[in-house]
Design an enzyme around this catalytic site. Structure first.
Site, PDB file in Angstrom:
ATOM      1  N   CYS A   1      -1.809   2.246   1.773  1.00 35.30           N
ATOM      2  CA  CYS A   1      -1.420   1.928   3.152  1.00 35.30           C
ATOM      3  C   CYS A   1      -2.188   0.699   3.644  1.00 35.30           C
ATOM      4  O   CYS A   1      -3.423   0.712   3.682  1.00 35.30           O
ATOM      5  CB  CYS A   1      -1.719   3.137   4.046  1.00 35.30           C
ATOM      6  SG  CYS A   1      -1.627   2.754   5.800  1.00 35.30           S
TER       7      CYS A   1
ATOM      8  N   SER B   1      -5.178   1.554  13.184  1.00 40.30           N
ATOM      9  CA  SER B   1      -6.135   0.710  12.461  1.00 40.30           C
ATOM     10  C   SER B   1      -6.813  -0.335  13.349  1.00 40.30           C
ATOM     11  O   SER B   1      -8.024  -0.564  13.229  1.00 40.30           O
ATOM     12  CB  SER B   1      -5.431   0.017  11.293  1.00 40.30           C
ATOM     13  OG  SER B   1      -4.348  -0.765  11.752  1.00 40.30           O
TER      14      SER B   1
ATOM     15  N   VAL C   1      -1.559   7.698   9.098  1.00 41.26           N
ATOM     16  CA  VAL C   1      -2.897   7.273   8.679  1.00 41.26           C
ATOM     17  C   VAL C   1      -3.008   5.789   9.011  1.00 41.26           C
ATOM     18  O   VAL C   1      -1.978   5.108   9.098  1.00 41.26           O
ATOM     19  CB  VAL C   1      -3.114   7.496   7.158  1.00 41.26           C
ATOM     20  CG1 VAL C   1      -3.196   8.962   6.848  1.00 41.26           C
ATOM     21  CG2 VAL C   1      -2.075   6.796   6.302  1.00 41.26           C
TER      22      VAL C   1
HETATM   23  N1  LIG Z   1      -0.061   1.276  13.976  1.00 44.13           N
HETATM   24  C1  LIG Z   1      -0.573   2.169  12.966  1.00 44.13           C
HETATM   25  C2  LIG Z   1       0.422   2.227  11.805  1.00 44.13           C
HETATM   26  C3  LIG Z   1      -0.001   3.238  10.746  1.00 44.13           C
HETATM   27  C4  LIG Z   1       1.122   3.533   9.759  1.00 44.13           C
HETATM   28  O1  LIG Z   1       2.268   3.095   9.923  1.00 44.13           O
HETATM   29  N2  LIG Z   1       0.778   4.304   8.720  1.00 44.13           N
HETATM   30  C5  LIG Z   1       1.765   4.731   7.769  1.00 44.13           C
HETATM   31  C6  LIG Z   1       1.283   4.512   6.321  1.00 44.13           C
HETATM   32  S1  LIG Z   1       0.971   2.830   5.964  1.00 44.13           S
HETATM   33  C7  LIG Z   1       1.968   6.231   7.890  1.00 44.13           C
HETATM   34  O2  LIG Z   1       1.027   6.973   8.063  1.00 44.13           O
HETATM   35  N3  LIG Z   1       3.214   6.689   7.755  1.00 44.13           N
HETATM   36  C8  LIG Z   1       3.516   8.071   7.739  1.00 44.13           C
HETATM   37  C9  LIG Z   1       4.725   8.407   8.536  1.00 44.13           C
HETATM   38  O3  LIG Z   1       5.199   7.552   9.319  1.00 44.13           O
HETATM   39  O4  LIG Z   1       5.232   9.526   8.369  1.00 44.13           O
HETATM   40  C10 LIG Z   1      -1.940   1.668  12.518  1.00 44.13           C
HETATM   41  O5  LIG Z   1      -2.230   0.473  12.650  1.00 44.13           O
HETATM   42  O6  LIG Z   1      -2.758   2.489  12.081  1.00 44.13           O
END
Ligand SMILES: N[C@@H](CCC(=O)N[C@@H](CS)C(=O)NCC(=O)O)C(=O)O
Length: 201
Positions: free
Chosen positions: A10, A66, A53
């Site tokens: 990720c 993040s 995450v």
């Molecule tokens: N804006 C969030 C985006 C986090 C994000 O999109 N994480 C993805 C993995 S890269 C996730 O956990 N996806 C799981 C889902 O949407 O079910 C950040 O910056 O932390």
């Protein structure tokens, strides 16, 4: 004790791991199996209602997203500084993080999704459009260096935001335009940093 709930591939989790490494902070990693849907488990949603995450837990504090996590780490563990001291510089860093999180990383995600399909099922027009968008994004970055080594003054959260994706341009089928000399040198500079090397990409 710091605990990071993350996923190895990720890019948002990778941004946080670079900051933790820059600040030489010890932390425990908890792998969240996104394919198995662990991010939607009730106990995970209690930490991050968006079900994504990374999530960082520092003693009793839970922080998600993040960019907000990285700001927290900068506030709580200021050395080495990863933000400029002046308000204008800080605003420029935040603008670039916002562009990276909301435009650059998502379009890279679309390229990766297209490339993950069997070749016969790929939409080559769409792929080229996305790749072109990434190329234009990189050209925009070229104009920011003004003779410096990093996007805004010294190495900062702005550079870190781009690390996970500018290091994998060849995997995206993108050959960097040779005119983007500052960007090419910047990517090499990023690649050499020990904190970035901890990502293993
Ligand atoms: N804006 C969030 C985006 C986090 C994000 O999109 N994480 C993805 C993995 S890269 C996730 O956990 N996806 C799981 C889902 O949407 O079910 C950040 O910056 O932390």
């Amino acid at each position: 004790m710091i605990k990071l709930f993350d996923h190895p591939d990720c890019p948002f989790s990778q941004k946080v791991r670079v900051v933790l490494a820059e600040k030489e902070l010890e932390f425990e990693r908890a792998h969240v199996d996104l394919r198995a849907g662990e991010q939607r488990a009730p106990e995970f949603l209690k930490m991050n209602p968006y079900g994504k995450v990374p999530v960082l837990v520092d003693d009793d504090l839970v922080v998600y997203d993040s960019t907000i996590i990285n700001e927290y780490l900068e506030d709580e563990y200021p050395l080495p500084h990863l933000m400029p001291e002046d308000s204008a510089g800080r605003a420029r860093v935040r603008l670039l993080e916002d562009y990276c999180d909301n435009s650059f990383l998502p379009v890279v995600g679309l390229v990766l999704a297209e490339l993950a399909k069997p070749e016969a099922e790929r939409d080559s027009d769409r792929l080229q459009r996305y790749q072109g968008e990434i190329g234009r994004g990189l050209a925009r970055l070229e104009s920011l260096f003004e003779g410096g080594e990093f996007l805004v003054g010294d190495f900062s959260l702005a550079d870190i935001a781009f690390v996970p994706r500018v290091l994998i341009l060849p995997q995206l089928g993108i050959a960097l335009d040779p005119r983007l000399r500052q960007v090419a040198a910047w990517i090499e500079r990023l690649r050499e940093r020990p904190s970035v090397q901890t990502l293993g990409i």
